[in-house]
Design a protein around this motif. Structure first.
Motif, PDB file in Angstrom:
ATOM      1  N   LYS A 166       0.674  -1.135  -0.132  1.00 13.55           N
ATOM      2  CA  LYS A 166      -0.074   0.088   0.111  1.00 13.55           C
ATOM      3  C   LYS A 166       0.816   1.381   0.027  1.00 13.55           C
ATOM      4  O   LYS A 166       0.735   2.226  -0.854  1.00 13.55           O
ATOM      5  CB  LYS A 166      -0.968  -0.026   1.228  1.00 13.55           C
ATOM      6  CG  LYS A 166      -2.193  -1.126   1.129  1.00 13.55           C
ATOM      7  CD  LYS A 166      -2.843  -1.171   2.419  1.00 13.55           C
ATOM      8  CE  LYS A 166      -3.988  -1.919   2.223  1.00 13.55           C
ATOM      9  NZ  LYS A 166      -4.963  -2.160   3.625  1.00 13.55           N
ATOM     10  N   THR A 167       1.709   1.019   0.881  1.00 12.71           N
ATOM     11  CA  THR A 167       2.882   2.560   0.815  1.00 12.71           C
ATOM     12  C   THR A 167       3.386   2.528  -0.430  1.00 12.71           C
ATOM     13  O   THR A 167       3.498   3.765  -0.930  1.00 12.71           O
ATOM     14  CB  THR A 167       3.828   2.093   1.828  1.00 12.71           C
ATOM     15  OG1 THR A 167       3.173   1.877   3.204  1.00 12.71           O
ATOM     16  CG2 THR A 167       4.970   3.306   2.064  1.00 12.71           C
ATOM     17  N   GLN A 168       3.887   1.242  -1.109  1.00 15.17           N
ATOM     18  CA  GLN A 168       4.714   1.441  -2.521  1.00 15.17           C
ATOM     19  C   GLN A 168       3.984   1.885  -3.417  1.00 15.17           C
ATOM     20  O   GLN A 168       4.366   2.899  -4.509  1.00 15.17           O
ATOM     21  CB  GLN A 168       5.045   0.034  -2.813  1.00 15.17           C
ATOM     22  CG  GLN A 168       6.039  -0.068  -3.919  1.00 15.17           C
ATOM     23  CD  GLN A 168       6.531  -1.498  -4.381  1.00 15.17           C
ATOM     24  OE1 GLN A 168       6.075  -2.524  -3.720  1.00 15.17           O
ATOM     25  NE2 GLN A 168       7.450  -1.676  -5.194  1.00 15.17           N
ATOM     26  N   ALA A 169       2.510   1.462  -3.364  1.00 12.12           N
ATOM     27  CA  ALA A 169       1.567   1.785  -4.449  1.00 12.12           C
ATOM     28  C   ALA A 169       1.497   3.272  -4.518  1.00 12.12           C
ATOM     29  O   ALA A 169       1.152   4.147  -5.426  1.00 12.12           O
ATOM     30  CB  ALA A 169       0.495   1.108  -4.377  1.00 12.12           C
ATOM     31  N   SER A 170       1.147   3.747  -3.132  1.00 13.53           N
ATOM     32  CA  SER A 170       0.800   5.417  -3.114  1.00 13.53           C
ATOM     33  C   SER A 170       2.013   6.025  -3.304  1.00 13.53           C
ATOM     34  O   SER A 170       1.629   7.191  -3.918  1.00 13.53           O
ATOM     35  CB  SER A 170       0.431   5.508  -1.272  1.00 13.53           C
ATOM     36  OG  SER A 170      -0.603   4.629  -0.843  1.00 13.53           O
ATOM     37  N   ASP A 171       3.102   5.594  -3.078  1.00 13.20           N
ATOM     38  CA  ASP A 171       4.314   6.573  -3.382  1.00 13.20           C
ATOM     39  C   ASP A 171       4.459   6.480  -5.057  1.00 13.20           C
ATOM     40  O   ASP A 171       4.690   7.575  -5.827  1.00 13.20           O
ATOM     41  CB  ASP A 171       5.645   5.914  -3.071  1.00 13.20           C
ATOM     42  CG  ASP A 171       5.662   6.210  -1.407  1.00 13.20           C
ATOM     43  OD1 ASP A 171       5.077   7.074  -0.866  1.00 13.20           O
ATOM     44  OD2 ASP A 171       6.420   5.594  -0.681  1.00 13.20           O
ATOM     45  N   LEU A 172       4.191   5.568  -5.640  1.00 10.03           N
ATOM     46  CA  LEU A 172       4.131   5.406  -7.314  1.00 10.03           C
ATOM     47  C   LEU A 172       3.141   6.297  -7.928  1.00 10.03           C
ATOM     48  O   LEU A 172       3.268   6.980  -8.903  1.00 10.03           O
ATOM     49  CB  LEU A 172       4.154   4.061  -7.734  1.00 10.03           C
ATOM     50  CG  LEU A 172       5.230   2.969  -7.360  1.00 10.03           C
ATOM     51  CD1 LEU A 172       5.104   1.454  -7.723  1.00 10.03           C
ATOM     52  CD2 LEU A 172       6.651   3.491  -8.324  1.00 10.03           C
ATOM     53  N   VAL A 173       1.920   6.018  -7.382  1.00 11.23           N
ATOM     54  CA  VAL A 173       0.842   6.893  -7.820  1.00 11.23           C
ATOM     55  C   VAL A 173       1.114   8.263  -7.809  1.00 11.23           C
ATOM     56  O   VAL A 173       0.820   9.135  -8.668  1.00 11.23           O
ATOM     57  CB  VAL A 173      -0.528   6.378  -7.341  1.00 11.23           C
ATOM     58  CG1 VAL A 173      -1.613   7.377  -7.808  1.00 11.23           C
ATOM     59  CG2 VAL A 173      -0.795   5.033  -7.673  1.00 11.23           C
TER      60      VAL A 173
END
Length: 216
Positions: A166-173
């Motif tokens: 979730k953290t990784q996805a939030s950063d990428l988006v």
């Protein structure tokens, strides 16, 4: 209704209420975008105001344009640029932004144009802490107003992801959303490519389903 669906519903409602309260000004370079720049005008609220700058080079506000404008709740003002000169409209529109920011502290201004020369105006005001965005049409304002916390809140509801993902996805988006690019399609492609590479197709699909309301 499940608890997660209720949480998503409350989040969407909260985001909509917050956006409806914002003071937003849309300055249309009609000479450049014509009717296409007004796409999304029907989505605006009574707190919004649209300024349509036009000149003798593009002064044909035809029936279809007026019909589209009649669908909006926003206030609309027409500003005809009578001064001659190649960039007369651009200069007056840019100057008017300064007037609006001086009169209404904390407002958001959107320049609706495909003229990349306005990027310099956007950068100038950004350095002074003011909210000025360049977008090709009114509908694209959504991508320009998304905040990082909005993305985090939405992605946290994606049950298929663990906390680290979730953290990784939030950063990428957010990496793509924060660029302020006026082209939503380019942002979506960039997000999709990064997410698929990092998390795979199934999880990327789930993430896009969650963030779709932020990108309409």
């Amino acid at each position: 209704m499940s608890k997660k669906k209720k949480e998503k519903g409350k989040l969407k409602e909260k985001m909509k209420e917050a956006k409806d309260k914002e003071k937003r000004y849309f300055l249309i370079d009609y000479e450049n975008v014509h009717m296409a720049g007004l796409a999304g005008v029907e989505e605006l609220t009574k707190n919004d105001k649209v300024f349509i700058f036009y000149s003798q080079n593009a002064d044909s506000l035809n029936f279809e344009v007026m019909k589209l404008i009649s669908t909006t709740k926003a206030r609309v003002e027409y500003i005809k640029v009578d001064t001659q000169g190649k960039n007369a409209l651009d200069f007056q529109l840019s100057s008017y932004i300064g007037y609006l920011l001086g009169q209404d502290e904390g407002c958001e201004c959107y320049i609706v144009s495909n003229d990349k020369g306005y990027v310099n105006v956007q950068i100038f005001w950004f350095k002074l802490g003011q909210k000025v965005k360049l977008i090709p049409n009114i509908r694209e304002r959504r991508i320009a107003t998304v905040k990082q916390q909005d993305i985090i809140d939405v992605i946290m509801t994606v049950s298929i992801l663990n906390d680290a993902e979730k953290t990784q996805a939030s950063d990428l988006v957010w990496k793509h959303m924060k660029t302020g690019s006026p082209h939503l399609a380019h942002i979506k492609v960039g997000i999709n490519n990064d997410l698929v590479h990092a998390l795979g197709g199934e999880k990327t699909k789930a993430i896009f389903n969650a963030i779709r309301p932020l990108m309409k």
